[in-house]
Design an enzyme around this catalytic site. Structure first.
Site, PDB file in Angstrom:
ATOM      1  N   ASP A  83       0.778  -1.113  -0.099  1.00 36.08           N
ATOM      2  CA  ASP A  83       0.058  -0.068  -0.075  1.00 36.08           C
ATOM      3  C   ASP A  83       0.850   1.217  -0.193  1.00 36.08           C
ATOM      4  O   ASP A  83       0.528   2.216  -0.507  1.00 36.08           O
ATOM      5  CB  ASP A  83      -1.016  -0.087   1.057  1.00 36.08           C
ATOM      6  N   ASP A  86       5.427   0.062   3.391  1.00 36.90           N
ATOM      7  CA  ASP A  86       5.636  -0.993   4.127  1.00 36.90           C
ATOM      8  C   ASP A  86       5.440  -2.473   3.112  1.00 36.90           C
ATOM      9  O   ASP A  86       5.326  -2.251   1.996  1.00 36.90           O
ATOM     10  CB  ASP A  86       4.572  -1.158   5.242  1.00 36.90           C
ATOM     11  N   TYR A 235      -6.047   0.994   8.337  1.00 38.77           N
ATOM     12  CA  TYR A 235      -6.917   1.236   7.683  1.00 38.77           C
ATOM     13  C   TYR A 235      -8.414   0.886   8.081  1.00 38.77           C
ATOM     14  O   TYR A 235      -9.051   0.241   7.294  1.00 38.77           O
ATOM     15  CB  TYR A 235      -6.795   0.363   6.069  1.00 38.77           C
ATOM     16  N   GLU A 478       5.921   9.676   3.391  1.00 31.08           N
ATOM     17  CA  GLU A 478       5.539   8.235   2.836  1.00 31.08           C
ATOM     18  C   GLU A 478       4.746   8.408   1.609  1.00 31.08           C
ATOM     19  O   GLU A 478       3.675   9.077   1.656  1.00 31.08           O
ATOM     20  CB  GLU A 478       4.711   7.640   3.959  1.00 31.08           C
TER      21      GLU A 478
END
Length: 501
Positions: A83, A86, A235, A478
């Site tokens: 995603d 990671d 999430y 990120e």
């Protein structure tokens, strides 16, 4: 597969050479090279790939990974995307990413030129995986691979992953209407992308979308309640699942024209009227998608959604008496501190697309005393809050002249919060780097990342238009698949305009 070059820097040079000779000269200026930005925004997805990489992989510092995903349940769940920075596959944001890439391609594919084929490949990398998740076992929808709590304690390359590849799923006894309806939306939207170029695949996507949507409707519940700490706080479905039911049904209506989905929409009752659009909250996107029928097809049954879409625009535009949106001094829409650019790209997509629908029939609307034309939203005059202003801001037209797209322009984030980018490639460091082996000397290093994740759009600046370019500052440094997916449409629109001129 990774090349056998002696260092990751050689991989990067080869990649940049492959992209275009303009890359290294592409200084950020008042007119960014939208075609180059479009190419890179799609290329980024290659850096997020999980599974066995193909021979035409251009992001050559990445190698195959996650090849045993699904093994513990005797199913094949290889493929899909990590995603963000990671090594976890979270299907909820991945499916939203797929829906937005598909919507971008449906609306702006004709403006993509040679990137249309690349966009389809990016979509298919996700849908091949989502099909596996939906079809592996009857009565079960797999919704994630990899234990996020364990993964996030490690700083290792996806190719070295030695953490538990735990599988997560929803079922009639552990429902997940939100993740199921988003998966159905992704498969339905993608089925239209492939309808003419691969009819057989398109039919499989649509048939699977219908089944997954039926499951979402029949077994109501939030996946956060079923899966707990496997998905929260990463999430969590904070907005509940009604928005996904609306969104999924809207996409199936567009893909099938079956009145069943229109009638189902009507049973959902009054909608929330949020002032953002994201992987979690789909109301605004569904309203714009459904408003298309009122605007483009002149179907009066969809007038309510047109009004809801316009109400959303009135909450975004800065001069509207109903605005609820903050802007930085540099003019950037500022919604939330964590990964704010995800809201900027997603809302920019809606501004572009609604403006396009309005333009088709030369329509306008009012936010109280503010008169809104298609150009108020599209804003080719580069006025504040228009989508083109925000695209240019992201590409470097901002107070600190920082391009928030990695590898675009002279000045871009060099220390992004991304495991694969920040650790040496397999080609340059064949020895395994264990769970904790990546923190020293790589994560804590002040050096730029050795591998350039070309095209990645990071979380972006803070509310003061500042950006520290700090690897540990994940809220700002990120990248994420859903930030990029929503940017593809606006970039294609602008690249197409430049070509037309």
């Amino acid at each position: 597969m990774a090349s056998s070059s002696s260092s990751s820097s050689i991989s990067v040079v080869c990649l940049l050479f492959f992209l275009s000779p303009l890359v290294l000269l592409n200084a950020v200026n008042a007119n960014p090279d939208y075609k180059d930005a479009l190419l890179k925004s799609i290329l980024f997805f290659q850096g997020q790939r999980s599974g066995k990489l193909p021979s035409n992989q251009h992001m050559s510092w990445r190698s195959s990974s996650g090849l045993s995903d699904g093994f513990i349940d005797h199913v094949d769940l290889t493929g899909g995307y990590y995603d963000a920075g990671d090594n976890v596959k979270f299907n909820f944001p991945m499916a939203f990413t797929t829906t937005m890439l598909s919507w971008s391609t449906l609306e702006y594919g004709k403006k993509m030129g040679p990137q249309l084929q690349e966009a389809r490949a990016a979509i298919r990398w996700a849908t091949d995986y989502l099909l596996k998740c939906a079809r592996a076992k009857p009565g079960r929808l797999y919704v994630g691979v990899g234990d996020p709590n364990v993964d996030h304690k490690c700083w290792e390359r996806p190719e070295d992953m030695d953490t538990a590849r735990t599988l997560y799923s929803v079922s009639p006894s552990n429902p997940g209407s939100d993740v199921a309806a988003e998966t159905a939306a992704a498969l339905a939207a993608a089925s239209m992308v492939f309808r003419k170029v691969d009819p057989k695949y398109s039919k499989l996507l649509l048939a699977t979308a219908k089944k997954v949507m039926a499951f979402a409707i029949q077994y109501r519940g939030a996946y956060s309640d079923s899966l707990g700490s496997a998905v929260c706080p990463f999430y969590c479905s904070y907005s509940g699942y009604k928005d996904e039911l609306l969104w999924g049904a809207s996409w199936l209506l567009r893909a099938t024209n079956d009145p069943y989905y229109y009638n189902f929409l009507k049973t959902l009752g009054a909608d929330d009227q949020p002032d953002l659009f994201s992987w979690d909250n789909k109301y605004a996107g569904a309203h714009v998608l459904l408003a298309r029928r009122a605007l483009v097809d002149n179907d009066k049954n969809f007038e309510q959604f047109k009004q809801e879409a316009e109400s959303f625009m009135c909450k975004i535009l800065p001069n509207s008496p109903y605005t609820t949106t903050q802007y930085t001094q540099g003019g950037l829409m500022y919604k939330l501190p964590q990964s704010n650019l995800q809201y900027v790209t997603a809302i920019s997509f809606l501004l572009t697309t609604y403006g396009k629908y309005m333009k088709a029939r030369k329509l306008t609307f009012n936010c109280g005393s503010l008169f809104v034309t298609p150009n108020s939203l599209i804003g080719l005059a580069k006025r504040q809050a228009s989508f083109s202003f925000h695209v240019d801001y992201i590409l470097g037209e901002n107070p600190i002249k920082m391009s928030y797209m990695v590898g675009f322009g002279q000045n871009f984030p060099k220390r992004i919060h991304h495991r694969g980018s920040s650790l040496p490639s397999l080609a340059s460091h064949p020895q395994s780097i264990g769970c904790e082996g990546g923190f020293q000397p790589f994560f804590y290093s002040a050096n730029p990342n050795p591998n350039i994740l070309v095209g990645a759009i990071v979380g972006g600046p803070n509310q003061n238009d500042g950006f520290p370019d700090d690897r540990s500052d994940y809220s700002h440094s990120e990248p994420a698949t859903y930030i990029n997916a929503a940017m593809v449409g606006p970039l294609a629109y602008l690249a197409g305009l430049k070509t037309a001129h």
